[in-house]
Scaffold this motif. Sequence first.
Motif, PDB file in Angstrom:
ATOM      1  N   VAL A   1      37.465  71.216 -35.146  1.00 31.30           N
ATOM      2  CA  VAL A   1      37.581  70.384 -33.959  1.00 31.30           C
ATOM      3  C   VAL A   1      36.350  69.489 -33.919  1.00 31.30           C
ATOM      4  N   ILE A   2      36.575  68.193 -33.711  1.00 30.11           N
ATOM      5  CA  ILE A   2      35.478  67.218 -33.697  1.00 30.11           C
ATOM      6  C   ILE A   2      35.513  66.415 -32.404  1.00 30.11           C
ATOM      7  N   ASN A   3      34.361  66.325 -31.746  1.00 29.12           N
ATOM      8  CA  ASN A   3      34.197  65.466 -30.578  1.00 29.12           C
ATOM      9  C   ASN A   3      32.931  64.647 -30.804  1.00 29.12           C
ATOM     10  N   THR A   4      33.091  63.369 -31.092  1.00 34.65           N
ATOM     11  CA  THR A   4      31.937  62.514 -31.373  1.00 34.65           C
ATOM     12  C   THR A   4      31.458  61.744 -30.146  1.00 34.65           C
ATOM     13  N   SER A   5      31.949  62.101 -28.974  1.00 32.17           N
ATOM     14  CA  SER A   5      31.549  61.346 -27.781  1.00 32.17           C
ATOM     15  C   SER A   5      31.415  62.244 -26.549  1.00 32.17           C
ATOM     16  N   CYS A   6      30.653  63.318 -26.669  1.00 33.93           N
ATOM     17  CA  CYS A   6      30.441  64.219 -25.533  1.00 33.93           C
ATOM     18  C   CYS A   6      29.829  63.494 -24.343  1.00 33.93           C
ATOM     19  N   GLU A   7      29.086  62.432 -24.600  1.00 34.12           N
ATOM     20  CA  GLU A   7      28.439  61.696 -23.509  1.00 34.12           C
ATOM     21  C   GLU A   7      29.445  61.030 -22.570  1.00 34.12           C
ATOM     22  N   HIS A   8      30.692  60.914 -23.002  1.00 31.92           N
ATOM     23  CA  HIS A   8      31.728  60.287 -22.177  1.00 31.92           C
ATOM     24  C   HIS A   8      32.557  61.295 -21.379  1.00 31.92           C
ATOM     25  N   LEU A   9      32.286  62.580 -21.553  1.00 31.93           N
ATOM     26  CA  LEU A   9      33.106  63.615 -20.921  1.00 31.93           C
ATOM     27  C   LEU A   9      32.284  64.489 -19.986  1.00 31.93           C
ATOM     28  N   ASN A  10      32.897  64.929 -18.918  1.00 30.55           N
ATOM     29  CA  ASN A  10      32.281  65.892 -18.014  1.00 30.55           C
ATOM     30  C   ASN A  10      32.008  67.187 -18.772  1.00 30.55           C
ATOM     31  N   GLN A  11      30.867  67.802 -18.535  1.00 33.39           N
ATOM     32  CA  GLN A  11      30.491  69.017 -19.275  1.00 33.39           C
ATOM     33  C   GLN A  11      31.502  70.145 -19.080  1.00 33.39           C
ATOM     34  N   GLN A  12      32.015  70.306 -17.884  1.00 32.14           N
ATOM     35  CA  GLN A  12      32.999  71.364 -17.631  1.00 32.14           C
ATOM     36  C   GLN A  12      34.273  71.148 -18.455  1.00 32.14           C
ATOM     37  N   THR A  13      34.670  69.904 -18.653  1.00 35.01           N
ATOM     38  CA  THR A  13      35.837  69.596 -19.482  1.00 35.01           C
ATOM     39  C   THR A  13      35.603  70.040 -20.917  1.00 35.01           C
ATOM     40  N   ILE A  14      34.417  69.795 -21.422  1.00 37.45           N
ATOM     41  CA  ILE A  14      34.086  70.213 -22.791  1.00 37.45           C
ATOM     42  C   ILE A  14      34.103  71.731 -22.897  1.00 37.45           C
ATOM     43  N   TYR A  15      33.481  72.405 -21.934  1.00 38.21           N
ATOM     44  CA  TYR A  15      33.477  73.869 -21.950  1.00 38.21           C
ATOM     45  C   TYR A  15      34.893  74.439 -21.917  1.00 38.21           C
ATOM     46  N   LYS A  16      35.732  73.911 -21.033  1.00 34.75           N
ATOM     47  CA  LYS A  16      37.105  74.415 -20.923  1.00 34.75           C
ATOM     48  C   LYS A  16      37.869  74.214 -22.226  1.00 34.75           C
ATOM     49  N   THR A  17      37.649  73.100 -22.881  1.00 36.15           N
ATOM     50  CA  THR A  17      38.309  72.831 -24.157  1.00 36.15           C
ATOM     51  C   THR A  17      37.836  73.817 -25.226  1.00 36.15           C
ATOM     52  N   ILE A  18      36.540  74.016 -25.336  1.00 40.12           N
ATOM     53  CA  ILE A  18      36.001  74.958 -26.317  1.00 40.12           C
ATOM     54  C   ILE A  18      36.521  76.364 -26.045  1.00 40.12           C
ATOM     55  N   ASP A  19      36.586  76.745 -24.792  1.00 43.36           N
ATOM     56  CA  ASP A  19      37.034  78.096 -24.444  1.00 43.36           C
ATOM     57  C   ASP A  19      38.475  78.353 -24.872  1.00 43.36           C
ATOM     58  N   LYS A  20      39.274  77.314 -25.018  1.00 46.43           N
ATOM     59  CA  LYS A  20      40.671  77.466 -25.441  1.00 46.43           C
ATOM     60  C   LYS A  20      40.833  77.514 -26.960  1.00 46.43           C
ATOM     61  N   ILE A  21      39.800  77.157 -27.690  1.00 47.27           N
ATOM     62  CA  ILE A  21      39.853  77.109 -29.148  1.00 47.27           C
ATOM     63  C   ILE A  21      39.724  78.524 -29.708  1.00 47.27           C
ATOM     64  N   PRO A  22      40.495  78.866 -30.751  1.00 42.80           N
ATOM     65  CA  PRO A  22      40.397  80.206 -31.331  1.00 42.80           C
ATOM     66  C   PRO A  22      39.008  80.499 -31.926  1.00 42.80           C
ATOM     67  N   ARG A  23      38.608  81.750 -31.839  1.00 45.42           N
ATOM     68  CA  ARG A  23      37.350  82.182 -32.458  1.00 45.42           C
ATOM     69  C   ARG A  23      37.369  81.864 -33.944  1.00 45.42           C
ATOM     70  N   GLY A  24      36.208  81.534 -34.464  1.00 52.44           N
ATOM     71  CA  GLY A  24      36.084  81.247 -35.886  1.00 52.44           C
ATOM     72  C   GLY A  24      36.358  79.804 -36.264  1.00 52.44           C
ATOM     73  N   THR A  25      36.731  78.979 -35.299  1.00 59.18           N
ATOM     74  CA  THR A  25      37.017  77.570 -35.560  1.00 59.18           C
ATOM     75  C   THR A  25      35.718  76.787 -35.716  1.00 59.18           C
ATOM     76  N   LEU A  26      35.676  75.915 -36.722  1.00 58.58           N
ATOM     77  CA  LEU A  26      34.530  75.029 -36.911  1.00 58.58           C
ATOM     78  C   LEU A  26      34.570  73.933 -35.847  1.00 58.58           C
ATOM     79  N   ILE A  27      33.444  73.712 -35.180  1.00 60.78           N
ATOM     80  CA  ILE A  27      33.361  72.717 -34.112  1.00 60.78           C
ATOM     81  C   ILE A  27      32.195  71.779 -34.394  1.00 60.78           C
TER      82      ILE A  27
END
Length: 81
Positions: A1-27
């Motif tokens: 999973v790649i996000n090259t623009s975290c500065e454009h997103l609310n931090q809680q949105t990023i956390y919620k997205t990461i929390d839904k990703i399966p363990r062991g996934t490269l981020i």
Amino acid sequence: VINTSCEHLNQQTIYKTIDKIPRGTLIVLQSNNYNQIQEHINTVENLQEFVSQYQSRLININMYEKDFLDYKRFMIIGIKR
């Protein structure tokens, strides 16, 4: 999973997205410290601040920083806990 623009997103949105990703996934995440753009709602001051936002969600974090004339870009690569 790649996000090259975290500065454009609310931090809680990023956390919620990461929390839904399966363990062991490269981020891959990127952000910067460029505050001169109104759309940059989630910048960080430095690489350590950026890493600290994700240490509880990622392991084996590699950190990178690139200097530009007016700002710095930060990248971290890690594995979802």
